[in-house]
Design an enzyme around this catalytic site. Structure first.
Site, PDB file in Angstrom:
ATOM      1  N   GLU A  70      32.034  40.163  27.781  1.00  0.00           N
ATOM      2  CA  GLU A  70      31.338  40.412  28.783  1.00  0.00           C
ATOM      3  C   GLU A  70      29.855  40.850  28.532  1.00  0.00           C
ATOM      4  O   GLU A  70      29.199  41.040  29.232  1.00  0.00           O
ATOM      5  CB  GLU A  70      31.392  41.169  30.021  1.00  0.00           C
ATOM      6  CG  GLU A  70      32.877  39.705  30.738  1.00  0.00           C
ATOM      7  CD  GLU A  70      34.158  39.578  29.872  1.00  0.00           C
ATOM      8  OE1 GLU A  70      34.199  40.330  29.611  1.00  0.00           O
ATOM      9  OE2 GLU A  70      35.008  38.211  30.297  1.00  0.00           O
ATOM     10  N   ARG A 106      40.020  43.130  42.316  1.00  0.00           N
ATOM     11  CA  ARG A 106      40.442  44.081  43.397  1.00  0.00           C
ATOM     12  C   ARG A 106      41.300  44.793  42.871  1.00  0.00           C
ATOM     13  O   ARG A 106      41.993  44.700  42.430  1.00  0.00           O
ATOM     14  CB  ARG A 106      40.884  43.334  44.889  1.00  0.00           C
ATOM     15  CG  ARG A 106      41.852  42.768  45.035  1.00  0.00           C
ATOM     16  CD  ARG A 106      41.757  42.563  45.736  1.00  0.00           C
ATOM     17  NE  ARG A 106      44.139  41.799  46.601  1.00  0.00           N
ATOM     18  CZ  ARG A 106      43.795  40.798  46.590  1.00  0.00           C
ATOM     19  NH1 ARG A 106      43.053  40.064  46.406  1.00  0.00           N
ATOM     20  NH2 ARG A 106      45.308  40.662  47.085  1.00  0.00           N
ATOM     21  N   ASN A 152      37.356  43.811  27.215  1.00  0.00           N
ATOM     22  CA  ASN A 152      36.821  42.635  28.537  1.00  0.00           C
ATOM     23  C   ASN A 152      35.951  43.345  29.474  1.00  0.00           C
ATOM     24  O   ASN A 152      36.996  44.172  30.480  1.00  0.00           O
ATOM     25  CB  ASN A 152      38.712  41.917  28.777  1.00  0.00           C
ATOM     26  CG  ASN A 152      38.386  41.287  29.700  1.00  0.00           C
ATOM     27  OD1 ASN A 152      37.852  39.913  29.486  1.00  0.00           O
ATOM     28  ND2 ASN A 152      38.758  41.630  30.913  1.00  0.00           N
ATOM     29  N   ASP A 155      41.095  36.890  52.086  1.00  0.00           N
ATOM     30  CA  ASP A 155      41.222  36.512  50.810  1.00  0.00           C
ATOM     31  C   ASP A 155      39.691  35.644  50.097  1.00  0.00           C
ATOM     32  O   ASP A 155      39.886  35.025  51.574  1.00  0.00           O
ATOM     33  CB  ASP A 155      41.850  35.900  49.529  1.00  0.00           C
ATOM     34  CG  ASP A 155      42.231  36.735  48.048  1.00  0.00           C
ATOM     35  OD1 ASP A 155      40.850  37.088  47.745  1.00  0.00           O
ATOM     36  OD2 ASP A 155      43.373  37.318  48.418  1.00  0.00           O
TER      37      ASP A 155
HETATM   38  C1  LIG Z   1      33.915  39.493  44.608  1.00  0.00           C
HETATM   39  C2  LIG Z   1      35.390  38.872  43.640  1.00  0.00           C
HETATM   40  C3  LIG Z   1      36.632  39.297  43.352  1.00  0.00           C
HETATM   41  C4  LIG Z   1      37.677  39.114  42.410  1.00  0.00           C
HETATM   42  N1  LIG Z   1      38.770  39.654  42.630  1.00  0.00           N
HETATM   43  C5  LIG Z   1      40.451  39.370  41.501  1.00  0.00           C
HETATM   44  C6  LIG Z   1      41.075  39.403  41.570  1.00  0.00           C
HETATM   45  O1  LIG Z   1      41.094  40.511  42.138  1.00  0.00           O
HETATM   46  N2  LIG Z   1      42.311  39.333  40.554  1.00  0.00           N
HETATM   47  C7  LIG Z   1      41.897  38.660  39.835  1.00  0.00           C
HETATM   48  O2  LIG Z   1      42.497  37.294  38.922  1.00  0.00           O
HETATM   49  N3  LIG Z   1      39.927  38.043  39.919  1.00  0.00           N
HETATM   50  C8  LIG Z   1      39.543  37.924  41.082  1.00  0.00           C
HETATM   51  N4  LIG Z   1      38.050  37.598  41.031  1.00  0.00           N
HETATM   52  C9  LIG Z   1      37.899  36.811  40.147  1.00  0.00           C
HETATM   53  C10 LIG Z   1      37.851  37.163  38.862  1.00  0.00           C
HETATM   54  O3  LIG Z   1      37.060  37.930  38.682  1.00  0.00           O
HETATM   55  C11 LIG Z   1      37.266  36.223  37.872  1.00  0.00           C
HETATM   56  O4  LIG Z   1      37.801  35.103  37.175  1.00  0.00           O
HETATM   57  C12 LIG Z   1      37.344  36.644  35.930  1.00  0.00           C
HETATM   58  O5  LIG Z   1      36.386  35.908  35.517  1.00  0.00           O
HETATM   59  C13 LIG Z   1      37.736  37.471  35.220  1.00  0.00           C
HETATM   60  O6  LIG Z   1      37.833  37.950  34.078  1.00  0.00           O
HETATM   61  P1  LIG Z   1      38.843  37.659  33.148  1.00  0.00           P
HETATM   62  O7  LIG Z   1      37.993  36.538  32.927  1.00  0.00           O
HETATM   63  O8  LIG Z   1      37.066  38.630  31.897  1.00  0.00           O
HETATM   64  O9  LIG Z   1      39.790  38.006  33.438  1.00  0.00           O
HETATM   65  C14 LIG Z   1      37.481  37.912  41.405  1.00  0.00           C
HETATM   66  C15 LIG Z   1      36.278  37.914  41.513  1.00  0.00           C
HETATM   67  C16 LIG Z   1      34.919  38.147  42.827  1.00  0.00           C
HETATM   68  C17 LIG Z   1      33.966  37.261  42.637  1.00  0.00           C
END
Ligand SMILES: Cc1cc2nc3c(=O)[nH]c(=O)nc-3n(C[C@H](O)[C@H](O)[C@H](O)COP(=O)(O)O)c2cc1C
Length: 489
Positions: A234, A175, A170, A283
């Site tokens: 991904e 952050r 994954n 945020d």
């Molecule tokens: C700039 C940015 C920062 C992000 N920061 C976080 C974060 O700190 N924690 C989190 O859970 N998702 C965060 N997200 C959202 C996740 O990247 C997003 O939900 C992603 O689909 C998660 O991947 P996963 O489904 O493989 O867990 C962020 C998205 C962006 C665009």
């Protein structure tokens, strides 16, 4: 489709296209880069390349994706719908019967080959290696974004883990707050796949190996933000988006692979049952997320390119760069949603709703209560579960036109009859719900009401001009010189 070899190549293209501004004045990574980037984001201005960051040799680039033009350049397309239809066409590879049909499949099958990542032996991201005592995150220009942030945060990290049981990879963007020269927070929220891998590792009593790619090529960066189904790597999406396999190299100290062209790679692990206070952080919501306990990432090794650039993003009150990343997801995932809910015509997640707070959905309404059915189904689809307010419209309403949508939303709704409130998971960043990550969601049914839905009067006809009169006025419109006057005002 466009395959950038690395961020350097993408930056070159942005510069040629007038989409990147170099800043040679010295600025601080503490707050100053945010203030400049925030102002530029609000103007939908260029990407920013900070050549001189106080106390650091490595330059910083921000706002890489903060305009539609840069998003189109990222994927080498003229519109996001073009990208979405390529994805759907690709997914529809089915059993071909005749010879000609099989022949037609060849280009698609070649694309399928590109989807899978490729392992290489030597990688630019391992030109420089820091291990043990040499590991020092403070050597990087990591931004402190907002005045009350708990410290500096890595804001554009691609966090790579593998399911401890199945081995499926994954990549998520979560952050990371820098706690010390070799530890950070790991802000994967409970709903996210990284957190699921970590829970499994905890149950097994194991530490979870983690690799963080900072600044892989732009398709990989976007893919880390994409809400893919849990067990899909991904990198397959990134390979499709680039039309070329992502090249990976084995990490030096953990059993993971990372994109070979990344700028910087952090290798390490997260210990089971260890938590530390993370935050506050200004945020996506425009508010500070209060401190909370999150796992701790221990960095065992840092590798990087000789010409490394540190990419970062700023989040805060919209519009920000993340709005454009969100729009890619909205367009790319719409055809996939339509496969499950064919009655959905279009979806708009307005910037002001910060991804999860607001969705405008138009549907081909076929039966009483159809709007509530669609909302319930959307809440059951991956990260759409977070959507706090879903407003459903008839198919004629252009949900991309916010003014039009608000007109129908306010006019067509009888609140007592047309609002459905449900309980369930909400986004971990939501500050309004009484408890963290658990609260309520609302569907507003703004469709025309039917008798079967309890509407006993005649639904009124919309007051619109007849086509004959419209075309007559079209013909004399220029002669009236109204537009000339409007232009002079
Ligand atoms: C700039 C940015 C920062 C992000 N920061 C976080 C974060 O700190 N924690 C989190 O859970 N998702 C965060 N997200 C959202 C996740 O990247 C997003 O939900 C992603 O689909 C998660 O991947 P996963 O489904 O493989 O867990 C962020 C998205 C962006 C665009």
């Amino acid at each position: 489709m466009k395959a950038y070899k690395n961020l350097q190549e993408f930056i070159e293209v942005l510069e040629k296209e007038g989409e990147l501004c170099r800043i040679s004045t010295e600025v601080s990574a503490e707050l100053e880069i945010t203030e400049i980037t925030d102002r530029v984001c609000k103007l939908q201005g260029p990407a920013l390349f900070f050549e001189k960051v106080k106390g650091h040799k490595i330059p910083v680039v921000t706002n890489l994706f903060g305009s539609y033009k840069r998003i189109f350049l990222t994927f080498g397309v003229k519109s996001l719908d073009e990208l979405a239809s390529e994805l759907i066409e690709f997914m529809e590879i089915k059993q071909a019967e005749g010879f000609l049909e099989k022949l037609k499949l060849v280009p698609k099958l070649l694309k399928a080959k590109n989807v899978f990542p490729k392992l290489v032996e030597k990688a630019p991201c391992q030109e420089i290696v820091w291990k043990g005592e040499k590991v020092d995150l403070y050597k990087f220009p990591i931004l402190k974004c907002w005045p009350k942030d708990g410290g500096p945060f890595i804001t554009l990290p691609c966090v790579i883990t593998k399911d401890p049981e199945t081995g499926v990879r994954n990549i998520g963007m979560y952050r990371m707050q820098v706690f010390s020269k070799n530890t950070t927070g790991m802000h994967w929220q409970i709903h996210k796949v990284g957190a699921k891998h970590y829970r499994k590792a905890e149950k097994l009593g194991q530490k979870l190996p983690v690799a963080v790619a900072i600044g892989p090529d732009p398709a990989v960066i976007y893919s880390a933000t994409a809400p893919l189904p849990e067990d899909i790597d991904e990198l397959l999406l990134a390979g499709f988006l680039r039309g070329k396999p992502v090249e990976l190299v084995k990490c030096l100290t953990v059993p993971l692979e990372v994109p070979a062209e990344s700028q910087i790679v952090l290798e390490g692990y997260v210990e089971p049952y260890e938590r530390a206070l993370e935050g506050p952080f200004g945020d996506h919501t425009g508010y500070y997320t209060p401190p909370d306990y999150y796992p701790v990432f221990k960095v065992t090794c840092i590798t990087m390119r000789k010409d490394a650039i540190y990419p970062a993003t700023i989040v805060g009150k919209p519009p920000q760069e993340d709005c454009f990343l969100g729009k890619v997801t909205e367009r790319l995932f719409l055809p996939l949603i339509k496969k499950i809910l064919p009655e959905v015509i279009d979806i708009n997640l307005p910037w002001e709703g910060v991804f999860h707070n607001l969705a405008f959905v138009s549907i081909d309404k076929r039966y009483p209560g159809h709007a509530f059915k669609v909302a319930s189904a959307l809440w059951g689809l991956g990260q759409m579960m977070f959507t706090k307010i879903i407003v459903v419209f008839d198919k004629e309403v252009d949900v991309q036109n916010i003014s039009e949508a608000l007109f129908y939303m306010s006019g067509n709704v009888d609140p007592e009859r047309d609002i459905m409130v449900v309980k369930g998971p909400v986004d971990a960043l939501d500050h309004a719900s009484p408890k963290p990550a658990f609260g309520s969601k609302m569907c507003i049914d703004a469709t025309r009401k039917w008798k079967e839905e309890g509407y006993q009067r005649e639904w009124p006809e919309e007051a619109v001009m007849s086509p004959e009169v419209k075309s007559k006025i079209d013909k004399i419109w220029k002669k009236l010189k109204i537009e000339e006057l409007l232009k002079r005002r």
